[in-house]
Design a protein around this motif. Structure first.
Motif, PDB file in Angstrom:
ATOM      1  N   VAL A  62      74.595   9.766 -18.528  1.00 13.26           N
ATOM      2  CA  VAL A  62      73.700   9.014 -19.419  1.00 13.26           C
ATOM      3  C   VAL A  62      73.851   9.507 -20.859  1.00 13.26           C
ATOM      4  CG1 VAL A  62      71.261   8.611 -20.009  1.00 13.26           C
ATOM      5  CG2 VAL A  62      72.037   8.422 -17.631  1.00 13.26           C
ATOM      6  N   TYR A  63      74.098  10.803 -21.015  1.00 13.31           N
ATOM      7  CA  TYR A  63      74.198  11.386 -22.363  1.00 13.31           C
ATOM      8  C   TYR A  63      75.293  10.704 -23.178  1.00 13.31           C
ATOM      9  CZ  TYR A  63      75.245  14.665 -26.104  1.00 13.31           C
ATOM     10  OH  TYR A  63      75.498  15.215 -27.343  1.00 13.31           O
ATOM     11  N   ASP A  64      76.438  10.396 -22.544  1.00 12.51           N
ATOM     12  CA  ASP A  64      77.550   9.769 -23.268  1.00 12.51           C
ATOM     13  C   ASP A  64      77.174   8.392 -23.808  1.00 12.51           C
ATOM     14  OD1 ASP A  64      79.253  11.921 -22.821  1.00 12.51           O
ATOM     15  OD2 ASP A  64      79.849  11.156 -20.855  1.00 12.51           O
ATOM     16  N   ARG A  65      76.240   7.717 -23.126  1.00 13.49           N
ATOM     17  CA  ARG A  65      75.846   6.364 -23.553  1.00 13.49           C
ATOM     18  C   ARG A  65      74.868   6.378 -24.720  1.00 13.49           C
ATOM     19  NH1 ARG A  65      75.084   5.051 -17.825  1.00 13.49           N
ATOM     20  NH2 ARG A  65      72.914   4.449 -18.218  1.00 13.49           N
ATOM     21  N   ILE A  66      74.177   7.504 -24.923  1.00 13.56           N
ATOM     22  CA  ILE A  66      73.146   7.536 -25.975  1.00 13.56           C
ATOM     23  C   ILE A  66      73.435   8.571 -27.069  1.00 13.56           C
ATOM     24  CG2 ILE A  66      71.355   6.651 -24.457  1.00 13.56           C
ATOM     25  CD1 ILE A  66      71.317  10.336 -25.321  1.00 13.56           C
ATOM     26  N   ALA A  67      74.529   9.325 -26.935  1.00 15.49           N
ATOM     27  CA  ALA A  67      74.806  10.420 -27.868  1.00 15.49           C
ATOM     28  C   ALA A  67      75.033   9.952 -29.293  1.00 15.49           C
ATOM     29  CB  ALA A  67      76.023  11.224 -27.389  1.00 15.49           C
ATOM     30  N   ASN A  68      75.560   8.727 -29.479  1.00 13.85           N
ATOM     31  CA  ASN A  68      75.828   8.230 -30.830  1.00 13.85           C
ATOM     32  C   ASN A  68      74.591   7.630 -31.491  1.00 13.85           C
ATOM     33  OD1 ASN A  68      75.662   5.957 -29.230  1.00 13.85           O
ATOM     34  ND2 ASN A  68      77.372   4.886 -30.202  1.00 13.85           N
ATOM     35  N   LEU A  69      73.462   7.625 -30.773  1.00 17.69           N
ATOM     36  CA  LEU A  69      72.237   7.038 -31.306  1.00 17.69           C
ATOM     37  C   LEU A  69      71.129   8.064 -31.520  1.00 17.69           C
ATOM     38  CD1 LEU A  69      70.732   4.439 -32.108  1.00 17.69           C
ATOM     39  CD2 LEU A  69      70.105   4.149 -29.694  1.00 17.69           C
ATOM     40  N   ARG A  71      69.665  12.098 -31.638  1.00 14.09           N
ATOM     41  CA  ARG A  71      69.909  13.520 -31.783  1.00 14.09           C
ATOM     42  C   ARG A  71      68.603  14.276 -31.506  1.00 14.09           C
ATOM     43  NH1 ARG A  71      72.199  11.516 -36.404  1.00 14.09           N
ATOM     44  NH2 ARG A  71      70.570  12.452 -37.695  1.00 14.09           N
ATOM     45  N   ALA A  72      68.695  15.582 -31.425  1.00 15.30           N
ATOM     46  CA  ALA A  72      67.516  16.387 -31.066  1.00 15.30           C
ATOM     47  C   ALA A  72      66.358  16.171 -32.039  1.00 15.30           C
ATOM     48  CB  ALA A  72      67.903  17.865 -31.010  1.00 15.30           C
ATOM     49  N   GLU A  73      66.664  16.064 -33.342  1.00 17.01           N
ATOM     50  CA  GLU A  73      65.591  15.932 -34.335  1.00 17.01           C
ATOM     51  C   GLU A  73      64.850  14.606 -34.251  1.00 17.01           C
ATOM     52  OE1 GLU A  73      69.527  15.377 -36.705  1.00 17.01           O
ATOM     53  OE2 GLU A  73      68.774  16.586 -35.027  1.00 17.01           O
ATOM     54  N   HIS A  74      65.355  13.659 -33.482  1.00 22.02           N
ATOM     55  CA  HIS A  74      64.671  12.374 -33.334  1.00 22.02           C
ATOM     56  C   HIS A  74      63.502  12.454 -32.354  1.00 22.02           C
ATOM     57  CE1 HIS A  74      68.652  10.359 -34.698  1.00 22.02           C
ATOM     58  NE2 HIS A  74      67.832  10.516 -35.720  1.00 22.02           N
ATOM     59  N   VAL A  79      59.208  20.649 -27.810  1.00 26.83           N
ATOM     60  CA  VAL A  79      59.811  21.161 -26.576  1.00 26.83           C
ATOM     61  C   VAL A  79      60.929  20.230 -26.118  1.00 26.83           C
ATOM     62  CG1 VAL A  79      59.409  21.741 -24.156  1.00 26.83           C
ATOM     63  CG2 VAL A  79      57.696  22.324 -25.863  1.00 26.83           C
ATOM     64  N   HIS A  80      60.705  18.934 -26.266  1.00 27.93           N
ATOM     65  CA  HIS A  80      61.735  17.964 -25.870  1.00 27.93           C
ATOM     66  C   HIS A  80      62.989  18.119 -26.739  1.00 27.93           C
ATOM     67  CE1 HIS A  80      58.532  15.052 -24.022  1.00 27.93           C
ATOM     68  NE2 HIS A  80      58.751  16.135 -23.288  1.00 27.93           N
ATOM     69  N   ARG A  81      62.805  18.455 -28.004  1.00 21.71           N
ATOM     70  CA  ARG A  81      63.962  18.685 -28.883  1.00 21.71           C
ATOM     71  C   ARG A  81      64.825  19.815 -28.340  1.00 21.71           C
ATOM     72  NH1 ARG A  81      60.666  19.081 -34.529  1.00 21.71           N
ATOM     73  NH2 ARG A  81      59.665  17.044 -34.446  1.00 21.71           N
ATOM     74  N   ARG A  82      64.157  20.886 -27.966  1.00 20.74           N
ATOM     75  CA  ARG A  82      64.903  22.066 -27.485  1.00 20.74           C
ATOM     76  C   ARG A  82      65.589  21.774 -26.147  1.00 20.74           C
ATOM     77  NH1 ARG A  82      60.342  24.407 -30.048  1.00 20.74           N
ATOM     78  NH2 ARG A  82      59.108  24.645 -28.153  1.00 20.74           N
ATOM     79  N   ILE A  83      64.917  21.029 -25.283  1.00 25.39           N
ATOM     80  CA  ILE A  83      65.520  20.664 -23.992  1.00 25.39           C
ATOM     81  C   ILE A  83      66.761  19.800 -24.224  1.00 25.39           C
ATOM     82  CG2 ILE A  83      65.185  19.343 -21.861  1.00 25.39           C
ATOM     83  CD1 ILE A  83      62.197  20.122 -22.002  1.00 25.39           C
ATOM     84  N   PHE A  84      66.630  18.809 -25.094  1.00 31.61           N
ATOM     85  CA  PHE A  84      67.762  17.915 -25.384  1.00 31.61           C
ATOM     86  C   PHE A  84      68.915  18.686 -26.008  1.00 31.61           C
ATOM     87  CE2 PHE A  84      70.173  14.999 -28.049  1.00 31.61           C
ATOM     88  CZ  PHE A  84      70.384  13.938 -27.189  1.00 31.61           C
ATOM     89  N   ASP A  85      68.600  19.597 -26.925  1.00 34.17           N
ATOM     90  CA  ASP A  85      69.622  20.382 -27.610  1.00 34.17           C
ATOM     91  C   ASP A  85      70.447  21.198 -26.623  1.00 34.17           C
ATOM     92  OD1 ASP A  85      70.720  20.671 -30.065  1.00 34.17           O
ATOM     93  OD2 ASP A  85      69.276  22.106 -30.834  1.00 34.17           O
TER      94      ASP A  85
END
Length: 518
Positions: A62-69, A71-74, A79-85
């Motif tokens: 799933v990450y490959d489909r949304i990586a270009n849209l 980022r963590a700062e969004h 806590v979700h930022r850190r998990i995504f990062d």
């Protein structure tokens, strides 16, 4: 895998006991730069963030489909930022990102402890509904992030405007605000990625069909100069065209003539693809960084009314000439030619103003007179880097708006030191980046200009006769030398030039003088 399934099953049981399946979070006010009540007012969707993270932890593809849209700062929740990062860093290394593998990285995270520790990761994975909706959740998260950025930008503009400081003029604040808005809008330009060959072929066939329907004419916008159109096939969308020449060669005149021809021929209608837009000619944006809009308009009117430009400037016109001048002005007052004569514009402003013009009036071609008078962001260490940034920016603008961009450029003085004064690609100032980014490089050359300065003395009759013969041969003629064309041939196109009206035109050949000309 058995351990992950056990954690996930336990999380589902816990969600079922919870009744609604919703995962509660507690935000860190300090991380948001304000109190919890203030951050709650900002646009966000904790549920969308949880669903997206859960989908990624369940299926790393799933990450490959949304990586270009996204980022963590969004993410709104810290806590979700850190998990995504951390998940993104592992996936980029081809390592598994799951509740179990992320547990070791986040065990000491204070924010995660408040949410129940590593068990929260399992609850995220367990509550994920479908990976198919991940792109929609990502778009929602991004949109909310942009809204928060706009709110923050608005507050900052308001705060700065209320502070009256000597070194902060309102005009400077407006420019800075526009630049920040431009940067914010650029974040939304996502990568298009790979396009199937079928789609690429379809687009190529549509382009060829457009040319075929014009009876083999052009697939691009006509310049109004027949021989030049034959060489270029018109001005094509997404192309960056460089028009270069030494001073007094007439590069601004040629650009003005082409811009006027395009705007004059503008006709709106339904295109072959079904969309509404220009079917002939086009809406033209002209950035005149050297001349004022009045001077540029006077050149156009000189050509249209056939009144010499120096007479217009001095006001030295007969009543008949003045009447022609006024009638030409009335005829052209609705011509879709928009001029911006703001000096020393940064490339970011050029892009922002082009977007605005396309949104409000439409835009089919952009002219920049001239490239070296634009400014970069100021991050480059030297002028060569700045010019590279500007040429790349103009090419990016052409691709983004799908329009041709014609940029005028200066030539170095080394042309003057050669016996043959015809320009070459190496004569371009800071030629490396300009030559590389351009799809077409054209040079304007008038041999008459140089021959006039070679006039011999009156006492040398033989030399004078030879000079007069040469002047007769080159008088009223100009050359456009195509030094580079990515999609077509190079070569020389001969044009007529009337210096009194600063007008380039189609050169009539001897066999066309009986009425079979253009």
């Amino acid at each position: 895998m058995t351990e992950i399934r056990a954690i996930r099953d336990a999380a589902r049981d816990e969600s079922a006991r919870d009744g609604a399946g919703r995962i509660e979070t507690r935000r860190d006010p300090a991380a948001e730069g304000g109190d919890a009540a203030g951050t709650d007012l900002l646009p966000h969707s904790i549920e969308a963030e949880q669903q997206l993270l859960g989908a990624i932890l369940t299926n790393n593809d799933v990450y490959d489909r949304i990586a270009n849209l996204v980022r963590a700062e969004h993410f709104f929740e810290p806590v979700h930022r850190r998990i995504f990062d951390i998940a993104a860093a592992r996936i980029q290394k081809n390592a598994l990102a799951s509740p179990v593998t992320l547990k070791g990285f986040l065990e000491d995270d204070a924010g995660l402890k408040e949410l129940g520790g590593p068990a929260y990761l399992a609850r995220l994975a367990g509550a994920a509904i479908s990976a198919l909706a991940a792109r929609d959740y990502a778009q929602m998260i991004y949109d909310y992030a942009v809204r928060r950025e706009l709110i923050a930008l608005g507050r900052d503009i308001s705060e700065r405007a209320t502070r009256i400081e000597v070194d902060s003029e309102p005009k400077d604040q407006i420019v800075e605000a526009e630049q920040r808005l431009y940067k914010l809008s650029e974040q939304g330009v996502t990568e298009r990625g790979f396009v199937s060959f079928l789609r690429a072929v379809t687009l190529a066939v549509k382009s060829a069909n457009a040319a075929y329907e014009r009876e083999g004419g052009l697939s691009g916008v006509s310049t109004g100069l027949v021989d030049l159109d034959k060489k270029l096939g018109g001005l094509h969308p997404s192309d960056l065209l460089i028009l270069a020449g030494r001073p007094s060669m007439g590069k601004t005149s040629l650009a003005t003539n082409i811009a006027f021809n395009i705007a004059k021929a503008y006709r709106r209608g339904r295109r072959p693809d079904g969309s509404e837009g220009a079917v002939e000619g086009g809406v033209v944006g002209f950035f005149s960084l050297e001349m004022s809009s009045e001077q540029l308009a006077a050149r156009v009117l000189s050509e249209a009314s056939e009144v010499p430009s120096e007479q217009i400037r001095r006001g030295d016109m007969t009543e008949q000439e003045f009447r022609r001048f006024v009638e030409a002005a009335k005829t052209l007052e609705n011509c879709p030619l928009y001029i911006d004569d703001t000096p020393a514009l940064p490339i970011s402003q050029v892009a922002a103003r082009c977007r605005r013009l396309k949104r409000t009036h439409g835009l089919d071609v952009v002219f920049v007179d001239y490239l070296q008078l634009l400014r970069g962001t100021g991050k480059g260490d030297n002028r060569v880097q700045e010019i590279a940034e500007i040429s790349m920016g103009l090419k990016a603008l052409a691709k983004e708006l799908s329009i041709p961009v014609v940029a005028l450029s200066q030539l170095s003085r080394q042309v003057e030191s050669r016996e043959d004064k015809r320009p070459q690609l190496s004569d371009l100032r800071e030629s490396g980046s300009i030559e590389q980014d351009a799809d077409v490089v054209m040079f304007v050359y008038r041999d008459e200009y140089y021959r006039e300065r070679e006039k011999p003395g009156e006492d040398n009759l033989e030399a004078m006769a030879k000079w007069q013969e040469t002047m007769e041969r080159v008088h009223g003629k100009a050359e456009v030398i195509i030094g580079k064309q990515r999609h077509g041939p190079i070569g020389t196109v001969e044009l007529s030039f009337e210096g009194r009206f600063t007008r380039f035109g189609n050169l009539v050949r001897p066999w066309q003088q009986d009425g079979d000309g253009f």
